[in-house]
Design a protein around this motif. Structure first.
Motif, PDB file in Angstrom:
ATOM      1  N   TYR A 116       7.034   5.116  -5.028  1.00 14.83           N
ATOM      2  CA  TYR A 116       7.616   6.142  -5.892  1.00 14.83           C
ATOM      3  C   TYR A 116       8.390   7.201  -5.108  1.00 14.83           C
ATOM      4  N   LEU A 117       8.208   7.258  -3.790  1.00 19.12           N
ATOM      5  CA  LEU A 117       8.965   8.220  -2.990  1.00 19.12           C
ATOM      6  C   LEU A 117      10.425   7.806  -2.866  1.00 19.12           C
ATOM      7  N   ASN A 118      10.707   6.529  -3.135  1.00 18.68           N
ATOM      8  CA  ASN A 118      12.076   6.032  -3.191  1.00 18.68           C
ATOM      9  C   ASN A 118      12.883   6.309  -1.925  1.00 18.68           C
ATOM     10  N   ASN A 119      12.278   6.101  -0.767  1.00 25.39           N
ATOM     11  CA  ASN A 119      12.956   6.311   0.504  1.00 25.39           C
ATOM     12  C   ASN A 119      13.759   5.066   0.875  1.00 25.39           C
ATOM     13  N   PRO A 120      15.087   5.191   0.907  1.00 23.83           N
ATOM     14  CA  PRO A 120      15.903   4.021   1.223  1.00 23.83           C
ATOM     15  C   PRO A 120      15.783   3.632   2.688  1.00 23.83           C
ATOM     16  N   PRO A 121      15.878   2.350   2.974  1.00 22.55           N
ATOM     17  CA  PRO A 121      15.830   1.915   4.372  1.00 22.55           C
ATOM     18  C   PRO A 121      17.084   2.395   5.104  1.00 22.55           C
ATOM     19  N   PRO A 122      17.026   2.428   6.425  1.00 20.58           N
ATOM     20  CA  PRO A 122      18.217   2.826   7.181  1.00 20.58           C
ATOM     21  C   PRO A 122      19.325   1.796   7.014  1.00 20.58           C
ATOM     22  N   GLU A 123      20.556   2.259   7.148  1.00 22.42           N
ATOM     23  CA  GLU A 123      21.688   1.345   7.125  1.00 22.42           C
ATOM     24  C   GLU A 123      21.737   0.596   8.448  1.00 22.42           C
ATOM     25  N   TYR A 124      21.889  -0.714   8.371  1.00 20.34           N
ATOM     26  CA  TYR A 124      21.975  -1.528   9.591  1.00 20.34           C
ATOM     27  C   TYR A 124      23.415  -1.452  10.080  1.00 20.34           C
ATOM     28  N   PRO A 125      23.674  -0.837  11.222  1.00 25.46           N
ATOM     29  CA  PRO A 125      25.065  -0.716  11.690  1.00 25.46           C
ATOM     30  C   PRO A 125      25.739  -2.084  11.822  1.00 25.46           C
ATOM     31  N   ARG A 126      26.968  -2.172  11.328  1.00 24.93           N
ATOM     32  CA  ARG A 126      27.683  -3.458  11.353  1.00 24.93           C
ATOM     33  C   ARG A 126      27.866  -3.990  12.767  1.00 24.93           C
ATOM     34  N   LEU A 127      28.207  -3.101  13.694  1.00 26.97           N
ATOM     35  CA  LEU A 127      28.400  -3.555  15.076  1.00 26.97           C
ATOM     36  C   LEU A 127      27.087  -4.107  15.638  1.00 26.97           C
ATOM     37  N   SER A 128      25.984  -3.487  15.302  1.00 30.10           N
ATOM     38  CA  SER A 128      24.675  -3.991  15.742  1.00 30.10           C
ATOM     39  C   SER A 128      24.394  -5.357  15.137  1.00 30.10           C
ATOM     40  N   GLN A 129      24.787  -5.559  13.881  1.00 31.31           N
ATOM     41  CA  GLN A 129      24.608  -6.871  13.258  1.00 31.31           C
ATOM     42  C   GLN A 129      25.447  -7.918  13.977  1.00 31.31           C
TER      43      GLN A 129
END
Length: 103
Positions: free
Chosen positions: A20-33
């Motif tokens: 219920y805290l609705n904390n979004p995950p971090p964005e995975y940087p495209r360059l890291s992907q």
């Protein structure tokens, strides 16, 4: 300053896992992907009695600066269940693992 008997009250650490805290995950940087960078960042987060992060830092790096920075950016907007002393919300701190895995 502690209230009389405060030390006897049970202390509960802050929480961050409740859905219920609705904390979004971090964005995975495209360059890291693209570079296939993976890892887990451990963040130390000071949480105010209102459940908002007050300060935070990398406690243990993923080994990739881009992933560490993405984790730091994500926690800024998070909300936490504050620590409690008895039934009163109080400031506390928590270690938050943020995992970056390519699927």
């Amino acid at each position: 300053m502690e209230r009389l008997g405060e030390a006897d009250e049970p202390f509960e650490e802050p929480g961050f896992g409740a859905a219920y805290l609705n904390n979004p995950p971090p964005e995975y940087p495209r360059l890291s992907q693209r570079r296939r960078e993976e890892g887990t960042v451990l963040l130390w987060v000071a949480v105010g009695a209102d459940g908002r992060p007050v300060s935070w830092r990398v406690e243990k790096s993923s080994g990739h600066e881009r992933l560490d920075n993405a984790a730091l950016a994500a926690v800024e907007g998070w909300r936490f269940e504050p620590a409690r002393r008895g039934t009163r919300p109080v400031a506390g701190s928590v270690i938050v693992p943020m995992e970056f895995r390519l699927r």
